[in-house]
Design an enzyme around this catalytic site. Structure first.
Site, PDB file in Angstrom:
ATOM      1  N   ARG A   1       0.880  -1.208  -0.012  1.00 21.98           N
ATOM      2  CA  ARG A   1       0.016  -0.045  -0.013  1.00 21.98           C
ATOM      3  C   ARG A   1       1.090   1.314   0.115  1.00 21.98           C
ATOM      4  O   ARG A   1       2.143   1.331   0.072  1.00 21.98           O
ATOM      5  CB  ARG A   1      -0.890  -0.024   0.961  1.00 21.98           C
ATOM      6  CG  ARG A   1       0.065  -0.295   2.609  1.00 21.98           C
ATOM      7  CD  ARG A   1      -0.811   0.428   3.800  1.00 21.98           C
ATOM      8  NE  ARG A   1      -0.509   1.664   3.616  1.00 21.98           N
ATOM      9  CZ  ARG A   1       0.683   2.473   3.794  1.00 21.98           C
ATOM     10  NH1 ARG A   1       1.694   1.918   3.916  1.00 21.98           N
ATOM     11  NH2 ARG A   1       0.623   3.714   3.795  1.00 21.98           N
ATOM     12  N   GLY A   2       0.282   2.520  -0.057  1.00 27.21           N
ATOM     13  CA  GLY A   2       1.119   3.675  -0.290  1.00 27.21           C
ATOM     14  C   GLY A   2       1.130   3.989  -1.837  1.00 27.21           C
ATOM     15  O   GLY A   2       1.534   3.080  -2.274  1.00 27.21           O
ATOM     16  N   ALA A   3       0.775   5.064  -2.154  1.00 26.74           N
ATOM     17  CA  ALA A   3       0.469   5.493  -3.535  1.00 26.74           C
ATOM     18  C   ALA A   3       2.145   5.121  -4.269  1.00 26.74           C
ATOM     19  O   ALA A   3       1.950   4.024  -5.388  1.00 26.74           O
ATOM     20  CB  ALA A   3       0.272   6.893  -3.704  1.00 26.74           C
TER      21      ALA A   3
ATOM     22  N   ARG B   1      -7.242  -0.489  -7.363  1.00 26.29           N
ATOM     23  CA  ARG B   1      -7.702   0.772  -6.258  1.00 26.29           C
ATOM     24  C   ARG B   1      -7.835   1.993  -7.001  1.00 26.29           C
ATOM     25  O   ARG B   1      -7.177   2.370  -7.947  1.00 26.29           O
ATOM     26  CB  ARG B   1      -6.407   0.726  -5.121  1.00 26.29           C
ATOM     27  CG  ARG B   1      -6.479  -0.409  -4.247  1.00 26.29           C
ATOM     28  CD  ARG B   1      -5.873  -0.236  -3.148  1.00 26.29           C
ATOM     29  NE  ARG B   1      -6.383   0.745  -2.199  1.00 26.29           N
ATOM     30  CZ  ARG B   1      -5.928   1.175  -1.201  1.00 26.29           C
ATOM     31  NH1 ARG B   1      -4.741   1.052  -0.855  1.00 26.29           N
ATOM     32  NH2 ARG B   1      -6.748   2.097  -0.433  1.00 26.29           N
TER      33      ARG B   1
ATOM     34  N   GLN C   1      -2.649   2.418  10.121  1.00 33.83           N
ATOM     35  CA  GLN C   1      -1.317   2.407   9.350  1.00 33.83           C
ATOM     36  C   GLN C   1      -0.449   3.131  10.208  1.00 33.83           C
ATOM     37  O   GLN C   1       0.836   3.124  10.085  1.00 33.83           O
ATOM     38  CB  GLN C   1      -1.517   2.792   7.919  1.00 33.83           C
ATOM     39  CG  GLN C   1      -2.377   2.285   6.986  1.00 33.83           C
ATOM     40  CD  GLN C   1      -3.613   2.531   6.702  1.00 33.83           C
ATOM     41  OE1 GLN C   1      -4.248   3.257   7.800  1.00 33.83           O
ATOM     42  NE2 GLN C   1      -4.220   2.387   5.781  1.00 33.83           N
TER      43      GLN C   1
ATOM     44  N   ASP D   1      -1.998  10.764  -2.200  1.00 32.23           N
ATOM     45  CA  ASP D   1      -2.199   9.581  -3.030  1.00 32.23           C
ATOM     46  C   ASP D   1      -2.505  10.070  -4.441  1.00 32.23           C
ATOM     47  O   ASP D   1      -2.270   9.369  -5.554  1.00 32.23           O
ATOM     48  CB  ASP D   1      -3.266   8.930  -2.539  1.00 32.23           C
ATOM     49  CG  ASP D   1      -3.204   7.957  -1.380  1.00 32.23           C
ATOM     50  OD1 ASP D   1      -3.018   8.462  -0.116  1.00 32.23           O
ATOM     51  OD2 ASP D   1      -2.769   6.758  -1.534  1.00 32.23           O
TER      52      ASP D   1
ATOM     53  N   ASN E   1      -5.605  12.276  -0.068  1.00 32.02           N
ATOM     54  CA  ASN E   1      -4.667  11.439   0.957  1.00 32.02           C
ATOM     55  C   ASN E   1      -5.688  10.624   2.003  1.00 32.02           C
ATOM     56  O   ASN E   1      -6.807  11.045   1.954  1.00 32.02           O
ATOM     57  CB  ASN E   1      -3.800  12.471   1.572  1.00 32.02           C
ATOM     58  CG  ASN E   1      -2.649  11.669   2.112  1.00 32.02           C
ATOM     59  OD1 ASN E   1      -2.114  10.839   1.798  1.00 32.02           O
ATOM     60  ND2 ASN E   1      -2.346  11.839   3.677  1.00 32.02           N
ATOM     61  N   LYS E   2      -4.893   9.911   2.712  1.00 32.93           N
ATOM     62  CA  LYS E   2      -5.850   9.111   3.749  1.00 32.93           C
ATOM     63  C   LYS E   2      -6.940   9.835   4.439  1.00 32.93           C
ATOM     64  O   LYS E   2      -6.634  11.190   4.718  1.00 32.93           O
ATOM     65  CB  LYS E   2      -4.714   8.452   4.640  1.00 32.93           C
ATOM     66  CG  LYS E   2      -5.510   7.677   5.812  1.00 32.93           C
ATOM     67  CD  LYS E   2      -6.056   6.694   5.328  1.00 32.93           C
ATOM     68  CE  LYS E   2      -5.425   5.807   4.261  1.00 32.93           C
ATOM     69  NZ  LYS E   2      -6.208   5.088   3.591  1.00 32.93           N
TER      70      LYS E   2
END
Lengths: 336, 336
Positions: free
Chosen positions: A55-57, A89, A183, A224, A234-235
């Site tokens: 995960r994570g862009a 995603r 996270q 992201d 973003n998150k």
């Protein structure tokens, strides 16, 4: 990234390739377990991205690039692989950027490796530029994990923190636990612990309290997807931290490599927000916390309008709020 | 409050007295288990408050009032009981208010019952006044649990919602899960489900996103202590919701009975904020989520400055932001 494991210190990346196999750290089981998984085909790569094993862009982009290279090595139809990967995603821009890059290349394997190395180099530069924002004894708030796990190595938001730590600055990082998937508490705390950087985990709800008390000097988060006007996806929760930071006079920075900029998104409101399974909210570690029959909504990201952002930390340097539109216009023109 | 249990509908209070015994709903095990506990002496009463078996400012006050009455019936030293009870939790003002009221009374048992009945009556009036703020099809956000569980019966923030529901209005409540103890996901959702009120649980991080999207018409929260200038101590995260609401033009109301006003606190910054065990952040359901060695901070409350609050819903009516100081001055003069 530095990993303390079984009494040893070892260097790892979040994802890498060995022959025809992709290998990655399984981010779903950290920090309790440090497990390396193998991805043997497109189907497994899609599952790894979708389930947030990776995960994570930037790490999602790297995994997709490797999956394209793998498909090429296995003699599969690259257009089909690209299509499957793009459905995993919806929000992180790096995914689409990386897939198209490899798809349009004459040598997918070389292109994928080149792309992944460029991410790491960009993160190094983000760290180098961003370090100047951190004074000795700085108190930093970060949200979610924009560390080495999220960006192959070094990190985006965590890159300036790592660099400042390496150059001997004493830092304290407030880590938002980042519900629903935690996270922050699971991954960011793990990275900071491995580096020996002082940190305190807090419930997401407590960030405002510490900003109100003047305990936080600067907020740094990842991204992201970045729209052309400087709005940032973003998150989920990033928007709240940005608004509070503005209100209480705390500087708010977003760190990302240029591959996170989406030239097709004029405004943040155009960026699709992934809605994930309600179980991530209703259950914790497989145990239901809410009453039977109650439902939940689980948007994975939110949009932070550019007006709440003091600056953008990129591989090209720190861009201030006034300069971001011009910077993105140049960037988009250059890559066309 | 209406409780659906074992296929039946029954009426319960959060805490009540039967002879020399205090009985209460164990709020730590909801919604999985509905358990009534007995409190037989001061020591058990202190433990019930400290462990959050009972919680919410007015319910804490009611439990303390009953504990004083119980000590009187058992022939114990009331000053000693008062002293022990006052050490349980530092933030909720109702605790200190209720203890002093019973301590200075000639008939502790009658005084305690009178006090508890007055809370329920105040909550009924809060509901009656507050209902006018809720239009048919209103979308309401609430944080933590300021329901019947928190205030013996009916609720503070949930009182207007209950009343509007009873008078046939269609409502939708967004319920912040409220980390670290999840009072929203566990308790508020349970109360709304029992009443048949439509609701959606969200991660605390998502509240800003829904306000930004225009999905929320009004925020209503409770209070643990209100200072004379209208600053409010309430569950950590309240400050964030208030700042975001102001930023996105969403009305923000605080509902509380006048027993929550502390005449000795001039400003919010004077209110002590309880720091609870870091385990509440580092563990979920007994399982550690953070790396071994990582530490956490766990402030249970925060202070919302009066300037973010559009109005105060009390048993005397709805007081607007301009009128709150004058209202509290009158209130304090009256009770002297």
């Amino acid at each position: 990234m530095r990993v303390l494991y079984d009494g040893r210190v070892e260097e790892y990346r979040a994802v890498w390739m060995e022959g025809k196999k992709i290998k990655c750290i399984d981010q779903r089981v950290l920090p309790e377990n440090f497990v390396i998984r193998e991805i043997k085909n497109t189907d497994e790569a899609c599952k790894a991205i979708k389930s947030m094993m990776v995960r994570g862009a930037p790490t999602i982009g790297a995994t997709a690039a490797y999956a394209m290279a793998q498909a090429y090595l296995l003699g599969e139809d690259l257009a089909k692989t690209a299509n499957a990967l793009k459905k995993t995603r919806p929000t992180a821009h790096d995914l689409f950027h990386a897939i198209d890059l490899v798809l349009n290349s004459s040598d997918p394997v070389e292109e994928a490796e080149k792309y992944v190395e460029s991410i790491v180099e960009r993160c190094r530069l983000i760290g180098k530029h961003g370090e100047s924002l951190l004074n000795d004894h700085a108190h930093i708030l970060t949200h979610c994990n924009a560390g080495a796990l999220a960006s192959v190595d070094i990190g985006t938001a965590l890159a300036p923190i790592r660099m400042a730590h390496y150059s001997g600055k004493s830092l304290h990082v407030y880590v938002d636990e980042t519900r629903p998937r935690l996270q922050g508490a699971r991954l960011t705390a793990w990275e900071l612990k491995n580096e020996g950087i002082e940190h305190t985990i807090i419930a997401d709800n407590a960030a405002g309290y510490y900003m109100w008390k003047g305990k936080i000097d600067i907020v740094i988060v990842g991204a992201d997807r970045v729209a052309c006007n400087g709005d940032v996806a973003n998150k989920v929760g990033t928007l709240e931290k940005a608004v509070i930071a503005k209100e209480f006079g705390v500087k708010f920075y977003v760190a990302f490599p240029s591959s996170t900029v989406d030239p097709k998104a004029k405004f943040g409101a155009e960026i699709p927000i992934e809605e994930r399974d309600e179980k991530e909210v209703l259950e914790i570690a497989g145990t239901r916390i809410a009453p039977e029959g109650s439902r939940a909504k689980n948007p994975a990201f939110d949009i932070t309008p550019a007006k709440y952002i003091d600056g953008y930390i990129t591989e090209y340097g720190i861009i201030d709020a006034c300069g971001i539109k011009k910077f993105i216009t140049h960037l988009v023109a250059k890559t066309k």
